[in-house]
Write an enzyme that holds these catalytic residues in place. Structure first.
Site, PDB file in Angstrom:
ATOM      1  N   GLN A 134      -4.099  -1.714   9.739  1.00  0.00           N
ATOM      2  CA  GLN A 134      -4.005  -3.048   9.138  1.00  0.00           C
ATOM      3  C   GLN A 134      -4.526  -4.099  10.128  1.00  0.00           C
ATOM      4  O   GLN A 134      -4.071  -4.172  11.262  1.00  0.00           O
ATOM      5  CB  GLN A 134      -2.540  -3.335   8.758  1.00  0.00           C
ATOM      6  CG  GLN A 134      -2.346  -4.624   7.987  1.00  0.00           C
ATOM      7  CD  GLN A 134      -3.053  -4.637   6.635  1.00  0.00           C
ATOM      8  OE1 GLN A 134      -3.005  -3.680   5.878  1.00  0.00           O
ATOM      9  NE2 GLN A 134      -3.736  -5.736   6.335  1.00  0.00           N
ATOM     10  N   ASP A 192     -10.737   3.219   4.616  1.00  0.00           N
ATOM     11  CA  ASP A 192     -11.137   1.812   4.504  1.00  0.00           C
ATOM     12  C   ASP A 192     -12.659   1.690   4.519  1.00  0.00           C
ATOM     13  O   ASP A 192     -13.205   0.642   4.184  1.00  0.00           O
ATOM     14  CB  ASP A 192     -10.559   1.003   5.682  1.00  0.00           C
ATOM     15  CG  ASP A 192      -9.372   0.150   5.262  1.00  0.00           C
ATOM     16  OD1 ASP A 192      -9.260  -0.156   4.061  1.00  0.00           O
ATOM     17  OD2 ASP A 192      -8.568  -0.214   6.140  1.00  0.00           O
ATOM     18  N   LYS A 242       0.844  -1.203   0.000  1.00  0.00           N
ATOM     19  CA  LYS A 242       0.000   0.000   0.000  1.00  0.00           C
ATOM     20  C   LYS A 242       0.880   1.255   0.000  1.00  0.00           C
ATOM     21  O   LYS A 242       0.652   2.196  -0.754  1.00  0.00           O
ATOM     22  CB  LYS A 242      -0.927   0.003   1.230  1.00  0.00           C
ATOM     23  CG  LYS A 242      -2.079  -0.989   1.092  1.00  0.00           C
ATOM     24  CD  LYS A 242      -2.822  -1.232   2.395  1.00  0.00           C
ATOM     25  CE  LYS A 242      -3.805  -2.383   2.223  1.00  0.00           C
ATOM     26  NZ  LYS A 242      -4.425  -2.833   3.483  1.00  0.00           N
TER      27      LYS A 242
END
Ligand code: NAP
Length: 294
Positions: A96, A119, A52
């Site tokens: 994460q 997200d 990412k």
């Protein structure tokens, strides 16, 4: 059968974003900045986060990796998150998952500022999505929506079956496919581990979206002739012929399913690369929101 090429589309998106970042630079607008929080040193998580961060750099975004030791306390982690919420230069950030067992994942995710939740996991984002309001869509479903859109796949009036109801894939996917928009306006059925007659329900699907994490679960006899099949599954399966010792398997048995499909996503190279592309698009959207505010 035609392939839905996630590598190609994600590359196209990255090129569009690179051009948009350069244009922002020329206009003196803010360069998007994505942060990633990683707790511990789980190999797969480290790989995902690094990829990412690397993709951010490729398109010209700023990126920050906040790496915390596995023994970090929940309070310390929440303090870090509050810092990111207050940092005006950070447009969006991700935490994460999974987090270590001693940390309450839900409690932590609730601390994320929904205006920076690229997200799209915060209840405020999910609620706005359900109501058709502007928000950050969860990255993987947003990536699937983008694939459908860029391949001009018809969804209106179609029977769409989603296997899986997780909060990050199946549930939002079902909501998006039934919204009054394009892609959307489908008649959606959601299947999960307690569902019965899974084969018969799948056989009736014009669009089948599979996200359960069981390699090869959907086989050719479960799929209607001409169906669109989207395979979200990513599972590491032992494979001694590979240097790594494993291969990535989808939830769809590609060999038996693909000959029956009008469109199908391969694994790897289908939905997978789109998740990062969506994250970057959400981060750009967050930076653009500030243009109108300032
Ligand atoms: N491409 C990407 O970027 C991306 C992103 C996220 C996830 N994934 C992959 O997508 C897959 C699903 O991920 P997830 O996070 O949604 O998984 P998850 O949280 O484990 O959810 C799995 C879902 O599948 C359902 N299910 C399990 N066994 C079933 C069965 N035999 N029949 C019907 N439904 C069944 C479960 O039902 P219950 O609710 O009843 O338990 C649950 O709703 C995984 O392989 C994951 O690695 C890929």
């Amino acid at each position: 059968m035609q392939l839905i090429d996630g590598n190609f589309i994600s590359q196209q998106i990255k090129e569009e974003l690179t051009a948009a970042v350069a244009e922002r630079g020329n206009k003196g607008l803010k360069i998007p900045h994505l942060a990633a929080v990683l707790v511990g040193e789980n190999g797969a998580s480290l790989t995902y986060v690094n990829s990412k961060v690397k993709t951010c750099e490729q398109v010209g975004f700023r990126s920050t990796l906040v790496q915390l030791p596995v023994e970090v306390t929940q309070e310390e982690l929440i303090n870090q998150i509050r810092g990111l919420n207050q940092d005006a230069d950070i447009d969006g950030y991700i935490i994460q998952l999974p987090l270590p067992a001693h940390i309450d994942e839900k409690a932590v995710l609730m601390q994320v500022d929904p205006n920076k939740d690229v997200d799209g996991f915060h209840p405020e984002c999910i609620g706005k999505m359900a109501l058709g309001m502007d928000t950050f869509l969860p990255a993987t479903p947003a990536g699937i929506i983008e694939l459908i859109k860029r391949y001009n796949i018809e969804t209106s009036g179609k029977k769409c079956v989603v296997i899986g109801r997780s909060h990050i894939v199946g549930m939002p996917m079902g909501l998006l496919m039934q919204r009054n928009d394009y892609p959307g306006n489908a008649t959606v059925t959601t299947l999960h581990s307690k569902s019965t007659q899974i084969k018969e329900v799948c056989q009736d699907a014009d669009i089948l979206i599979v996200a359960l994490g069981k390699p090869g679960f959907v086989t050719g006899d479960m799929v209607k002739e001409g169906a669109v099949v989207i395979d979200v599954g990513i599972t590491r399966v032992a494979d001694e012929s590979k240097k790594s010792g494993f291969r990535i398997a989808g939830d769809v048995d590609f060999a038996s399913v693909s000959p029956k499909c009008s469109w199908i996503t391969p694994v790897p190279g289908g939905v997978g690369p789109m998740t990062i592309a969506s994250l970057l698009m959400n981060t750009m959207k967050s930076a653009q929101r500030k243009d109108t505010v300032s």
